[in-house]
Write an enzyme that holds these catalytic residues in place. Structure first.
Site, PDB file in Angstrom:
ATOM      1  N   ARG A 227       0.838  -1.342   0.169  1.00 29.07           N
ATOM      2  CA  ARG A 227      -0.130   0.090   0.050  1.00 29.07           C
ATOM      3  C   ARG A 227       0.977   1.210   0.023  1.00 29.07           C
ATOM      4  O   ARG A 227       1.760   1.307   0.685  1.00 29.07           O
ATOM      5  CB  ARG A 227      -0.890   0.064   1.082  1.00 29.07           C
ATOM      6  CG  ARG A 227      -2.118  -0.839   0.920  1.00 29.07           C
ATOM      7  CD  ARG A 227      -3.078  -0.365  -0.051  1.00 29.07           C
ATOM      8  NE  ARG A 227      -4.174  -1.222   0.050  1.00 29.07           N
ATOM      9  CZ  ARG A 227      -4.330  -2.181  -0.765  1.00 29.07           C
ATOM     10  NH1 ARG A 227      -3.563  -2.597  -1.544  1.00 29.07           N
ATOM     11  NH2 ARG A 227      -5.584  -3.033  -0.927  1.00 29.07           N
ATOM     12  N   GLU A 255      -3.182   8.316  -4.395  1.00 28.03           N
ATOM     13  CA  GLU A 255      -3.715   7.665  -5.483  1.00 28.03           C
ATOM     14  C   GLU A 255      -5.191   8.495  -5.900  1.00 28.03           C
ATOM     15  O   GLU A 255      -5.934   8.155  -4.867  1.00 28.03           O
ATOM     16  CB  GLU A 255      -3.991   6.099  -5.129  1.00 28.03           C
ATOM     17  CG  GLU A 255      -2.481   5.158  -5.209  1.00 28.03           C
ATOM     18  CD  GLU A 255      -2.767   3.960  -5.184  1.00 28.03           C
ATOM     19  OE1 GLU A 255      -3.910   3.264  -5.296  1.00 28.03           O
ATOM     20  OE2 GLU A 255      -1.772   3.084  -4.826  1.00 28.03           O
ATOM     21  N   HIS A 274      -1.243   0.989  -9.873  1.00 31.46           N
ATOM     22  CA  HIS A 274      -2.041   0.062  -8.815  1.00 31.46           C
ATOM     23  C   HIS A 274      -2.874  -1.242  -9.623  1.00 31.46           C
ATOM     24  O   HIS A 274      -3.791  -1.245  -9.641  1.00 31.46           O
ATOM     25  CB  HIS A 274      -3.258   0.902  -7.840  1.00 31.46           C
ATOM     26  CG  HIS A 274      -3.445  -0.050  -6.865  1.00 31.46           C
ATOM     27  ND1 HIS A 274      -3.837   0.762  -5.575  1.00 31.46           N
ATOM     28  CD2 HIS A 274      -3.439  -1.369  -6.392  1.00 31.46           C
ATOM     29  CE1 HIS A 274      -4.002  -0.458  -4.666  1.00 31.46           C
ATOM     30  NE2 HIS A 274      -3.509  -1.599  -5.329  1.00 31.46           N
TER      31      HIS A 274
END
Length: 309
Positions: A227, A255, A274
């Site tokens: 993460r 993000e 991602h």
């Protein structure tokens, strides 16, 4: 005359996933609901939200009885406050580990062997060989030794690397010595590739900051497929701009990464959006997991992968 029992009601977000699941046990009502349209029922035994929807769509569960939410992601940090009271949460362990390990190894190879330079050279038809780093003979510290970390480690071992697994506590597991996170200060200076596979949440937020990055040797590579919040972005950008460290990132903080963020143009940075789990291996695996959960519900058994959000 007794009433027939209420069917077990399960929702999935797409017709595609419903088709992949196939026939369900008798007494199970499988419906398609994307959480954006009105709910087709007022009570569900299991709801599967859209992939990568995070917490954005969970407000659709308000005033609806939901026995269990089956996430399509492994990560689940912060979801607890968005769930109806009494709703269980299951994550998608077993679905994404393989694909995430692929992107982790791919990023490490791409960064070590300067593949991004060759892609840019190809666009201008420029033949420019260069001498690059290898993955072989490198010490790889795998920070986070759960499903993803183990999958990454097992794939990197054949590249003739030295794997140093690190978890929240030291232990011996399946013949492997796992170091505790309290040993990081000793391990980081001997690390060539720092591979972050940790989940998000308060306990891991900012775990790798300016102090930890400074302990890495010159030229070390930081790979993050866990993460983005685990890694201090500003501290990383500072190290990249000084050209002391390099980074290959599937996850970042924030993000999506804003267009004007300095990380995009930082020297030695390779950023992908991602996509660790976004591979066609996901489709049969999520269908298998959801089908298993349905079968367990129908049999009165405890579902798999229940987590505490």
């Amino acid at each position: 005359m007794s009433e027939s029992p209420r069917p077990i009601v399960v929702s999935v977000p797409t017709d595609e996933l419903a088709a992949d699941i196939g026939a369900v046990p008798e007494g199970v009502d499988l419906v398609v609901w994307d959480l954006r349209s009105p709910a087709p029922r007022d009570a569900f035994d299991m709801v599967v939200p859209p992939y990568m929807s995070g917490k954005r769509l969970l407000s659709a569960l308000e005033n609806i009885s939901v026995g269990m939410l089956q996430s399509q992601s492994i990560g689940y940090e912060g979801m607890g406050r968005y769930l109806p009271e009494g709703t269980k949460l299951a994550n998608a362990s077993s679905v994404h580990e393989t694909a995430t390990a692929e992107i982790a190894v791919g990023l490490a190879i791409a960064a070590q062997r300067d593949l991004a330079d060759y892609v840019r050279n190809q666009e201008s038809a420029r033949w420019a060989p260069q001498f690059s780093r290898s993955v072989a003979d490198r010490t790889v510290l795998v920070l986070g030794y759960g499903g993803v970390g183990k999958a990454v480690a097992s794939r990197l071992l054949p590249f003739e690397t030295t794997i140093v697994p690190v978890a929240s506590r030291a232990r011996d597991e399946d013949g492997v010595h796992v170091h505790g996170i309290d040993e990081l200060d000793e391990l980081l200076p001997r690390t060539d590739i720092l591979m972050i596979t940790l989940p998000g949440g308060e306990t891991t937020k900012g775990l790798i900051g300016a102090r930890e990055l400074a302990l890495l040797p010159d030229g070390a590579l930081v790979v993050n497929v866990g993460r983005g919040t685990v890694l201090d972005t500003d501290a990383l950008v500072s190290e990249l701009q000084s050209e002391r460290l390099r980074a290959a990132l599937d996850v970042v903080d924030p993000e999506p990464l804003p267009e004007d963020h300095p990380l995009w143009g930082a020297p030695g940075a390779l950023v992908v959006p991602h996509v660790g789990g976004a591979a066609d291996a996901m489709r049969p695996r999520i269908a298998k997991l959801v089908r298993t959960q349905i079968e367990r519900l129908a049999a009165g058994e405890e579902p798999l992968n229940i987590v505490e959000p």
